[in-house]
Design an enzyme around this catalytic site. Structure first.
Site, PDB file in Angstrom:
ATOM      1  N   LYS A  16       0.829  -1.214   0.000  1.00 53.15           N
ATOM      2  CA  LYS A  16       0.000   0.000   0.000  1.00 53.15           C
ATOM      3  C   LYS A  16       0.862   1.262   0.000  1.00 53.15           C
ATOM      4  CE  LYS A  16      -2.110  -0.845   3.944  1.00 53.15           C
ATOM      5  NZ  LYS A  16      -1.494  -2.135   4.301  1.00 53.15           N
ATOM      6  N   ARG A  91      -8.698   1.653  10.093  1.00 55.80           N
ATOM      7  CA  ARG A  91      -8.374   0.246  10.321  1.00 55.80           C
ATOM      8  C   ARG A  91      -9.436  -0.455  11.164  1.00 55.80           C
ATOM      9  NH1 ARG A  91      -2.445   0.955   9.613  1.00 55.80           N
ATOM     10  NH2 ARG A  91      -1.383  -1.029   9.809  1.00 55.80           N
ATOM     11  N   ARG A 130      11.781  -6.721   4.495  1.00 51.54           N
ATOM     12  CA  ARG A 130      11.762  -5.286   4.789  1.00 51.54           C
ATOM     13  C   ARG A 130      12.422  -4.991   6.135  1.00 51.54           C
ATOM     14  NH1 ARG A 130       6.064  -2.224   4.865  1.00 51.54           N
ATOM     15  NH2 ARG A 130       5.931  -2.877   7.019  1.00 51.54           N
ATOM     16  N   ARG A 136      12.440  -1.581  10.927  1.00 51.69           N
ATOM     17  CA  ARG A 136      11.247  -1.164  11.669  1.00 51.69           C
ATOM     18  C   ARG A 136      11.070  -2.026  12.905  1.00 51.69           C
ATOM     19  NH1 ARG A 136       5.853   0.063   8.196  1.00 51.69           N
ATOM     20  NH2 ARG A 136       4.956  -1.015   9.964  1.00 51.69           N
ATOM     21  N   ARG A 147       0.104  -8.669  13.489  1.00 54.90           N
ATOM     22  CA  ARG A 147      -0.476  -7.639  12.615  1.00 54.90           C
ATOM     23  C   ARG A 147      -1.391  -8.258  11.564  1.00 54.90           C
ATOM     24  NH1 ARG A 147       5.005  -5.464  11.063  1.00 54.90           N
ATOM     25  NH2 ARG A 147       3.980  -4.184   9.485  1.00 54.90           N
TER      26      ARG A 147
HETATM   27  P1  AMP Z   1       1.561   0.745   9.205  1.00 48.34           P
HETATM   28  O1  AMP Z   1       2.803   1.504   8.872  1.00 48.34           O
HETATM   29  O2  AMP Z   1       0.349   1.288   8.500  1.00 48.34           O
HETATM   30  O3  AMP Z   1       1.727  -0.733   8.993  1.00 48.34           O
HETATM   31  O4  AMP Z   1       1.292   0.964  10.763  1.00 48.34           O
HETATM   32  C1  AMP Z   1       2.228   0.526  11.722  1.00 48.34           C
HETATM   33  C2  AMP Z   1       1.573   0.450  13.086  1.00 48.34           C
HETATM   34  O5  AMP Z   1       1.080   1.742  13.453  1.00 48.34           O
HETATM   35  C3  AMP Z   1       0.370  -0.471  13.178  1.00 48.34           C
HETATM   36  O6  AMP Z   1       0.714  -1.822  13.397  1.00 48.34           O
HETATM   37  C4  AMP Z   1      -0.362   0.130  14.366  1.00 48.34           C
HETATM   38  O7  AMP Z   1       0.254  -0.206  15.592  1.00 48.34           O
HETATM   39  C5  AMP Z   1      -0.157   1.627  14.157  1.00 48.34           C
HETATM   40  N1  AMP Z   1      -1.228   2.204  13.298  1.00 48.34           N
HETATM   41  C6  AMP Z   1      -1.081   2.786  12.077  1.00 48.34           C
HETATM   42  N2  AMP Z   1      -2.260   3.203  11.600  1.00 48.34           N
HETATM   43  C7  AMP Z   1      -3.186   2.861  12.532  1.00 48.34           C
HETATM   44  C8  AMP Z   1      -4.598   3.003  12.616  1.00 48.34           C
HETATM   45  N3  AMP Z   1      -5.319   3.553  11.614  1.00 48.34           N
HETATM   46  N4  AMP Z   1      -5.220   2.535  13.731  1.00 48.34           N
HETATM   47  C9  AMP Z   1      -4.528   1.981  14.737  1.00 48.34           C
HETATM   48  N5  AMP Z   1      -3.204   1.807  14.717  1.00 48.34           N
HETATM   49  C10 AMP Z   1      -2.523   2.239  13.625  1.00 48.34           C
END
Ligand code: AMP
Length: 190
Positions: A16, A91, A130, A136, A147
């Protein structure tokens, strides 16, 4: 006419973020990634960062009210008035409902929800790769599995939420970056 108010939905590691970034260059609209914003908040040591860190590190969702506030402030910024690519928000159903209210207040509407899918073993492999490149804190195998579970349980139901509205376009996320980008271009132009 290209749709310009977009939501990218799909499991962790599906691409994404990468595809959203490409589209930003092509359409001149911002990518709104709550994950990036939360990681920046953690790095800056802000109040929001302190509240979010333990959830991110465990692969759990940061509480809705924290994330909704972050997304709302970003969507209200001037550069999002001509369009945006939401990446990683909403989410949960509560976040999707909040997004509807936010956009309504701003006098805008989501045009398209692009759903990308790749089978889970390939996703886990991508994320482990990654983790070596980007370091990360949440790209280790245990957190990755968590996740995935969180996505299936809490985020995937949003596909039905947007399908009822008739704005879902589903596509295969497997392939080269260019191949997937072309599928997205077709989906948002149609
Ligand atoms: P991402 O980079 O989108 O994979 O987000 C990394 C982490 O950030 C996720 O595993 C969550 O812990 C937190 N996170 C990001 N976006 C959200 C969201 N919309 N709602 C809740 N947690 C989020």
């Amino acid at each position: 006419m290209m749709a310009r108010r977009l939501l990218f939905l799909g499991p962790p590691g599906v691409g994404k973020g990468t595809q959203a970034q490409r589209l930003v260059g092509e359409l001149g609209i911002p990518q709104i990634s709550t994950g990036d914003m939360l990681r920046a908040a953690v790095a800056a040591g802000s109040e929001i960062g302190r509240r979010a860190k333990s959830f991110i590190d465990r692969g759990e969702l940061v509480p809705d009210q924290v994330v909704i506030g972050v997304a709302e402030a970003r969507l209200a910024e001037h550069d999002a008035s001509a369009g945006f690519v939401l990446d990683g928000f909403p989410r949960t159903v509560a976040q999707a409902e909040a997004l509807d209210r936010i956009l309504e207040r701003l006098g805008r509407e989501l045009e398209l929800c692009v759903v990308m899918e790749v089978a889970e073993p390939a996703l886990v492999e991508r994320l482990l790769r990654r983790s070596k490149l980007e370091g990360r804190s949440d790209d280790n195998e245990e957190t990755i599995r968590n996740r995935m579970r969180v996505y299936r349980e809490q985020t995937e139901p949003l596909v039905a939420h947007y399908r009822r509205r008739g704005i879902v376009r589903e596509l295969d996320g497997l392939g080269s970056m260019d191949e997937v980008a072309e599928r997205i271009r077709r989906a948002i132009a149609a």
